[in-house]
Design a protein around this motif. Structure first.
Motif, mmCIF file in Angstrom:
data_model
loop_
_atom_site.group_PDB
_atom_site.id
_atom_site.type_symbol
_atom_site.label_atom_id
_atom_site.label_comp_id
_atom_site.label_asym_id
_atom_site.label_seq_id
_atom_site.Cartn_x
_atom_site.Cartn_y
_atom_site.Cartn_z
ATOM 1 N N THR A 293 -7.768 3.540 3.729
ATOM 2 C CA THR A 293 -7.541 2.262 3.043
ATOM 3 C C THR A 293 -6.284 1.611 3.589
ATOM 4 O OG1 THR A 293 -8.590 3.137 1.049
ATOM 5 C CG2 THR A 293 -7.225 1.168 0.787
ATOM 6 N N VAL A 294 -6.434 0.359 4.005
ATOM 7 C CA VAL A 294 -5.301 -0.422 4.506
ATOM 8 C C VAL A 294 -5.213 -1.711 3.694
ATOM 9 C CG1 VAL A 294 -5.349 0.535 6.842
ATOM 10 C CG2 VAL A 294 -6.710 -1.474 6.315
ATOM 11 N N PRO A 295 -3.991 -2.182 3.449
ATOM 12 C CA PRO A 295 -3.838 -3.410 2.655
ATOM 13 C C PRO A 295 -4.198 -4.646 3.466
ATOM 14 C CG PRO A 295 -1.710 -2.663 3.410
ATOM 15 C CD PRO A 295 -2.708 -1.624 3.847
ATOM 16 N N LYS A 296 -4.608 -5.676 2.746
ATOM 17 C CA LYS A 296 -4.813 -6.983 3.374
ATOM 18 C C LYS A 296 -3.517 -7.767 3.263
ATOM 19 C CE LYS A 296 -9.680 -7.961 2.556
ATOM 20 N NZ LYS A 296 -10.588 -8.823 1.781
ATOM 21 N N PRO A 297 -3.208 -8.689 4.106
ATOM 22 C CA PRO A 297 -3.948 -8.959 5.324
ATOM 23 C C PRO A 297 -3.629 -7.889 6.365
ATOM 24 C CG PRO A 297 -2.044 -10.399 5.210
ATOM 25 C CD PRO A 297 -2.067 -9.590 3.940
ATOM 26 N N THR A 298 -4.582 -7.605 7.211
ATOM 27 C CA THR A 298 -4.395 -6.557 8.211
ATOM 28 C C THR A 298 -3.774 -7.077 9.493
ATOM 29 O OG1 THR A 298 -6.651 -6.872 9.011
ATOM 30 C CG2 THR A 298 -6.300 -5.175 7.326
ATOM 31 N N ASP B 48 0.943 1.399 7.258
ATOM 32 C CA ASP B 48 0.738 1.287 5.825
ATOM 33 C C ASP B 48 -0.729 1.592 5.524
ATOM 34 O OD1 ASP B 48 1.147 0.795 3.168
ATOM 35 O OD2 ASP B 48 1.377 -1.374 3.376
ATOM 36 N N TYR B 49 -0.995 2.802 5.063
ATOM 37 C CA TYR B 49 -2.370 3.212 4.787
ATOM 38 C C TYR B 49 -2.379 4.346 3.766
ATOM 39 C CZ TYR B 49 -1.491 7.300 7.747
ATOM 40 O OH TYR B 49 -0.972 8.454 8.274
ATOM 41 N N GLN B 50 -3.552 4.596 3.223
ATOM 42 C CA GLN B 50 -3.801 5.741 2.345
ATOM 43 C C GLN B 50 -5.057 6.412 2.889
ATOM 44 O OE1 GLN B 50 -2.051 6.582 -0.694
ATOM 45 N NE2 GLN B 50 -3.184 8.486 -0.477
ATOM 46 N N LEU B 51 -5.018 7.733 3.058
ATOM 47 C CA LEU B 51 -6.191 8.459 3.536
ATOM 48 C C LEU B 51 -6.616 9.434 2.441
ATOM 49 C CD1 LEU B 51 -7.829 10.787 5.142
ATOM 50 C CD2 LEU B 51 -7.868 8.553 6.210
ATOM 51 N N THR B 52 -7.832 9.278 1.959
ATOM 52 C CA THR B 52 -8.371 10.163 0.938
ATOM 53 C C THR B 52 -9.389 11.076 1.595
ATOM 54 O OG1 THR B 52 -8.078 8.456 -0.738
ATOM 55 C CG2 THR B 52 -9.547 10.291 -1.294
ATOM 56 N N PHE B 53 -9.145 12.380 1.506
ATOM 57 C CA PHE B 53 -10.074 13.379 2.024
ATOM 58 C C PHE B 53 -11.048 13.723 0.920
ATOM 59 C CE2 PHE B 53 -6.202 13.840 4.492
ATOM 60 C CZ PHE B 53 -6.675 13.971 5.780
ATOM 61 N N ASP C 259 -11.998 -5.398 -0.914
ATOM 62 C CA ASP C 259 -11.738 -6.117 -2.158
ATOM 63 C C ASP C 259 -10.646 -7.140 -1.849
ATOM 64 O OD1 ASP C 259 -9.216 -4.854 -2.312
ATOM 65 O OD2 ASP C 259 -9.952 -3.312 -3.680
ATOM 66 N N GLU C 260 -10.067 -7.730 -2.854
ATOM 67 C CA GLU C 260 -9.093 -8.797 -2.621
ATOM 68 C C GLU C 260 -7.801 -8.315 -1.970
ATOM 69 O OE1 GLU C 260 -8.471 -10.849 -6.304
ATOM 70 O OE2 GLU C 260 -10.569 -11.447 -6.445
ATOM 71 N N THR C 261 -7.470 -7.037 -2.146
ATOM 72 C CA THR C 261 -6.172 -6.547 -1.673
ATOM 73 C C THR C 261 -6.234 -5.534 -0.533
ATOM 74 O OG1 THR C 261 -6.126 -4.792 -3.331
ATOM 75 C CG2 THR C 261 -5.130 -6.912 -3.939
ATOM 76 N N SER C 262 -7.414 -4.933 -0.277
ATOM 77 C CA SER C 262 -7.472 -3.890 0.746
ATOM 78 C C SER C 262 -8.851 -3.784 1.388
ATOM 79 C CB SER C 262 -7.087 -2.541 0.136
ATOM 80 O OG SER C 262 -8.024 -2.171 -0.855
ATOM 81 N N MET D 223 0.852 -1.179 0.000
ATOM 82 C CA MET D 223 0.000 0.000 0.000
ATOM 83 C C MET D 223 0.888 1.229 0.000
ATOM 84 S SD MET D 223 -2.970 1.684 0.301
ATOM 85 C CE MET D 223 -3.931 0.240 0.166
ATOM 86 N N ASN D 224 1.539 1.537 0.978
ATOM 87 C CA ASN D 224 2.383 2.703 1.171
ATOM 88 C C ASN D 224 2.908 3.301 -0.131
ATOM 89 O OD1 ASN D 224 3.826 4.636 2.467
ATOM 90 N ND2 ASN D 224 5.360 3.249 3.289
ATOM 91 N N LYS D 225 2.028 3.485 -1.074
ATOM 92 C CA LYS D 225 2.429 4.061 -2.349
ATOM 93 C C LYS D 225 2.283 5.571 -2.266
ATOM 94 C CE LYS D 225 -2.138 3.132 -4.197
ATOM 95 N NZ LYS D 225 -2.901 2.424 -5.167
ATOM 96 N N GLN D 226 3.290 6.230 -2.703
ATOM 97 C CA GLN D 226 3.308 7.680 -2.641
ATOM 98 C C GLN D 226 2.664 8.232 -3.905
ATOM 99 O OE1 GLN D 226 7.193 9.208 -2.043
ATOM 100 N NE2 GLN D 226 6.576 11.320 -2.139
ATOM 101 N N ASN D 227 1.809 9.230 -3.739
ATOM 102 C CA ASN D 227 1.224 9.884 -4.906
ATOM 103 C C ASN D 227 2.336 10.458 -5.749
ATOM 104 O OD1 ASN D 227 -1.480 9.567 -4.630
ATOM 105 N ND2 ASN D 227 -1.764 11.413 -3.415
ATOM 106 N N ASN D 228 2.314 10.212 -7.048
ATOM 107 C CA ASN D 228 3.361 10.782 -7.886
ATOM 108 C C ASN D 228 3.280 12.294 -7.916
ATOM 109 O OD1 ASN D 228 1.084 11.025 -9.425
ATOM 110 N ND2 ASN D 228 1.892 9.952 -11.211
ATOM 111 N N VAL D 229 2.094 12.861 -7.681
ATOM 112 C CA VAL D 229 2.001 14.317 -7.649
ATOM 113 C C VAL D 229 2.610 14.882 -6.372
ATOM 114 C CG1 VAL D 229 0.021 14.505 -9.179
ATOM 115 C CG2 VAL D 229 -0.349 14.271 -6.742
#
Length: 166
Positions: A85-90, A155-160, A110-113, A1-7
């Motif tokens: 959003t957190v990835p599976k498995p938690t 490891d998470y993503q927070l969308t406002f 879903d299958e991944t998060s 998950m811990n993917k950084q926004n390219n922007v």
């Protein structure tokens, strides 16, 4: 998950050069006018590039953004709901634990998060880029960081979500 926004990794000065907009002026422009001037995609990219945490991003909670904002059948914009959003498995992280810290409105898997739709009390205004950045970087962001730290989530993503108010 811990993917950084390219922007988030692009320097602000590069964004202004690439998009031809003076960021010092656009920050205080009423959001519907800013969408009309630079477009929804560029606006969201600009805001995301200025967030303090690479795990954070913004999006509009409604569809047909330009048309909806230009119709002005609303009283303002605010940051009410957010998607954690957190990835599976938690592992040790249970839904009950998340619900004990966040006010969870809905859960989607879903299958991944797993995505928790959360509510962080009365959402602050989001009528300009400056309001959005100030509210996320100084109020909501630090609160989310403290709550995720309390839950030991690294490891998470927070969308406002930018929402309409009536």
């Amino acid at each position: 998950m811990n993917k950084q926004n390219n922007v988030n990794s692009a320097p602000q000065s590069n964004w202004a050069v690439l998009n031809g907009t003076d960021p010092s002026h656009i920050e205080t422009t009423y959001l519907p006018d800013a969408v009309q001037q630079i477009g929804e995609h560029n606006l969201v990219e600009f805001i995301n590039s200025r967030l303090n945490n690479p795990r954070f991003m913004v999006k509009f909670e409604f569809e047909n953004v330009t048309r909806t904002l230009l119709n002005e059948e609303f009283s303002g914009l605010a940051l009410f709901h957010h998607e954690l959003t957190v990835p599976k498995p938690t592992g040790f992280l249970t839904k009950e634990a998340v619900q004990s810290v966040f006010d969870v409105i809905d859960i989607c898997e879903d299958e991944t998060s797993i995505t928790y739709m959360v509510y962080l009390h009365e959402g602050p205004y989001a009528n300009t880029i400056a309001e959005i950045l100030g509210n996320i970087n100084t109020i909501l962001g630090p609160l989310v960081e403290a709550l995720t730290k309390q839950l030991e989530i690294n490891d998470y993503q927070l969308t406002f979500d930018i929402s309409l108010t009536y």
